[in-house]
Write an enzyme that holds these catalytic residues in place. Structure first.
Site, PDB file in Angstrom:
ATOM      1  N   HIS A 263       1.020  -1.022   0.042  1.00 30.60           N
ATOM      2  CA  HIS A 263       0.015  -0.039  -0.001  1.00 30.60           C
ATOM      3  C   HIS A 263       0.782   1.398  -0.036  1.00 30.60           C
ATOM      4  O   HIS A 263       1.653   1.386  -0.937  1.00 30.60           O
ATOM      5  CB  HIS A 263      -0.917  -0.189   1.189  1.00 30.60           C
ATOM      6  CG  HIS A 263      -2.052   0.903   1.253  1.00 30.60           C
ATOM      7  ND1 HIS A 263      -2.241   1.609   0.231  1.00 30.60           N
ATOM      8  CD2 HIS A 263      -2.929   1.359   2.392  1.00 30.60           C
ATOM      9  CE1 HIS A 263      -3.313   2.421   0.583  1.00 30.60           C
ATOM     10  NE2 HIS A 263      -3.590   2.030   2.048  1.00 30.60           N
ATOM     11  N   HIS A 302      -2.401  -2.023  -9.566  1.00 31.05           N
ATOM     12  CA  HIS A 302      -3.414  -1.482  -8.730  1.00 31.05           C
ATOM     13  C   HIS A 302      -4.608  -2.439  -8.826  1.00 31.05           C
ATOM     14  O   HIS A 302      -5.179  -2.971  -9.834  1.00 31.05           O
ATOM     15  CB  HIS A 302      -3.810  -0.080  -9.264  1.00 31.05           C
ATOM     16  CG  HIS A 302      -4.508   0.584  -8.036  1.00 31.05           C
ATOM     17  ND1 HIS A 302      -5.675   0.563  -7.945  1.00 31.05           N
ATOM     18  CD2 HIS A 302      -3.848   1.427  -7.282  1.00 31.05           C
ATOM     19  CE1 HIS A 302      -6.284   1.229  -6.704  1.00 31.05           C
ATOM     20  NE2 HIS A 302      -5.030   1.940  -6.274  1.00 31.05           N
ATOM     21  N   ASP A 358       2.588   5.762  -6.672  1.00 32.29           N
ATOM     22  CA  ASP A 358       3.948   5.696  -5.821  1.00 32.29           C
ATOM     23  C   ASP A 358       5.196   5.363  -6.864  1.00 32.29           C
ATOM     24  O   ASP A 358       6.086   5.484  -6.411  1.00 32.29           O
ATOM     25  CB  ASP A 358       3.889   4.406  -4.837  1.00 32.29           C
ATOM     26  CG  ASP A 358       2.770   4.564  -3.854  1.00 32.29           C
ATOM     27  OD1 ASP A 358       2.711   5.579  -3.389  1.00 32.29           O
ATOM     28  OD2 ASP A 358       1.971   3.621  -3.522  1.00 32.29           O
TER      29      ASP A 358
END
Ligand code: CMC
Length: 423
Positions: A263, A302, A358
């Site tokens: 995460h 994702h 990210d």
């Protein structure tokens, strides 16, 4: 006209049931009427990791994973990143509407006054080992903040707002303090004359004179992280909050969920990967390892996006602005080569694996002088308005109860005690 119902035939009994379809969902509880015999308690749905279960109705954030669309309160993320500020977005998430100029002024004033953290918290931070991970410190200290606010156990609309503002404001102060502790420096109190982003940088680095382009880049990063509907940490916030735990205890749990490398911790892990690859010529070898399942390509993939994460597109553009000020990070070339190689490879294409938020954010944080261990703290600071908004929405949703999933029991049948019998 076709009706919005689903007809299910239970082949164990031959009985048929007509279930209502609302908003593209059927109610899991409607399956409980389907019993194989009179003493059967009825069918359950089985959905480990909630891959296809809507656990709430939410008006905070819209996400279309196939189309690569993200909107807060209906506003496209691209427009918010270009025109808004992080405090304004926080207001939008919490209240569902953008503020008027005067409402924004008082919201900013409230955030600034709430950013002051009780000095007793400094003693808690100082008690951690010098090399304690800042996410561990943040999680512990946000829970500790609840002990200073016993009134947060009494839930009123005013109290929910007060605690949400406290969390949004104080997380920046506490996060910066964790960094100052790691680097053996005095913990700095917030300066009310600075913007949210400039203040965060000031409390970390002690410099009030930040290049406005860097301040803007950090503000944009915080906006991009502000909410992402029912992700793992938001689910933790809602789940823990559903037991009537106070906002601080709930947010502390959400921070714990965010800490994991699958995460929020992915931004830290991406930098590790880029550093290990080191140069562009090593990219292909690394991609082979990913395909052989020896590595994960952190910052890719994702649960919901099966398209380019719109946040990654904005971050990639923001990175160029930042590097104009700081000079180019050589790892940017590695990241771009890695992205290009992956996006041409069938392993990633067939699985619809694209860069997520990210993938590039760490490069910007690094250019801002923020150390790798602090990346996920920055994510937590950015996500706090989303957690607060989702928590409040959960608390005010009449359909919500304490979160309590069911299980399929696969353990032993009843058996007689066969232990040491120490009595
Ligand atoms: N590298 C290599 N293979 C991957 C990756 C990856 N990053 N992500 C998914 N896959 C493969 C996975 O092995 C699986 O292949 P197969 O079907 O052949 O077994 C397929 O793609 C589907 O993946 P999944 O694990 O079923 O997908 P998921 O929805 O359970 O996991 C994820 C989503 C984000 C945890 C995963 O993509 C991942 O681990 N990515 C790397 C960590 C990361 O970047 N996390 C940040 C997510 S975005 C921001 C946030 O939430 O904080």
């Amino acid at each position: 006209m076709a009706s919005d119902t689903l007809t299910v035939t239970d082949n164990r009994t031959g009985n048929s049931f007509e279930l209502e379809i609302n908003d593209g969902t059927v109610r899991a509880m409607d399956f409980r009427q389907m019993k194989a015999s009179d003493d059967d308690f009825g069918l359950m749905t089985y959905d480990p990791a909630y891959t296809n279960t809507a656990a709430c109705r939410s008006g905070v954030t819209y996400l279309d994973g196939e189309g690569g669309v993200l909107r807060y309160g209906g506003y496209p993320i691209e427009q918010l990143a270009e025109h808004s500020t992080f405090p304004e977005v926080a207001y939008l998430l919490y209240h569902g509407e953008l503020p008027s100029a005067s409402a924004l002024e008082s919201w900013n004033a409230e955030l600034k006054s709430a950013a002051i953290v009780d000095p007793s918290i400094k003693a808690i931070i100082s008690s951690f080992n010098r090399d304690a991970h800042p996410m561990g410190m943040l999680q512990a200290v946000v829970a500790a903040l609840g002990t200073l606010h016993p009134e947060s156990k009494e839930f009123t609309p005013e109290g929910e707002l007060r605690d949400s503002i406290a969390l949004i404001a104080k997380t920046a102060t506490v996060g910066a303090w964790a960094y100052r502790h790691n680097t053996g420096q005095e913990l700095l109190d917030p300066d009310p004359d600075l913007s949210y982003a400039a203040n965060l940088l000031y409390m970390m680095f002690g410099d009030k004179d930040v290049d406005p382009r860097l301040e803007k880049a950090l503000d944009v990063l915080l906006i991009l992280h502000a909410d992402h509907e029912q992700n793992c940490s938001t689910t933790a916030m809602r789940g823990v909050g559903s037991s009537d735990a106070d906002a601080f205890a709930s947010a502390s749990s959400a921070i714990g969920a965010l800490y994991g490398p699958l995460h929020g911790g992915a931004n830290e892990a991406v930098l590790g990967v880029l550093n290990r690859i080191g140069t562009k010529d090593k990219v292909e070898g690394f991609v082979e390892k990913v395909k052989n399942r020896e590595e994960l390509l952190m910052g890719f993939g994702h649960r919901v996006y099966k398209n380019y994460d719109p946040r990654a597109t904005i971050i990639k553009a923001a990175a160029d602005d930042v590097f104009e000020v700081t000079g180019v990070n050589p790892l940017l070339e590695v990241a771009k080569a890695l992205e290009a190689t992956a996006l041409e490879d069938d392993f990633f294409v067939s699985r619809k694996l694209y860069p997520n938020v990210d993938f590039y954010s760490g490069l910007i944080y690094e250019a801002l002088g923020i150390p790798t261990e602090m990346f996920t703290v920055m994510f937590a600071v950015g996500r706090m308005p989303g957690w607060a908004a989702q928590w409040r929405e959960m608390r005010n949703d009449k359909e919500q109860k304490i979160a309590r999933p069911r299980q399929v029991y696969v353990g032993p049948d009843e058996r007689d005690y066969a232990g040491v019998d120490a009595r």
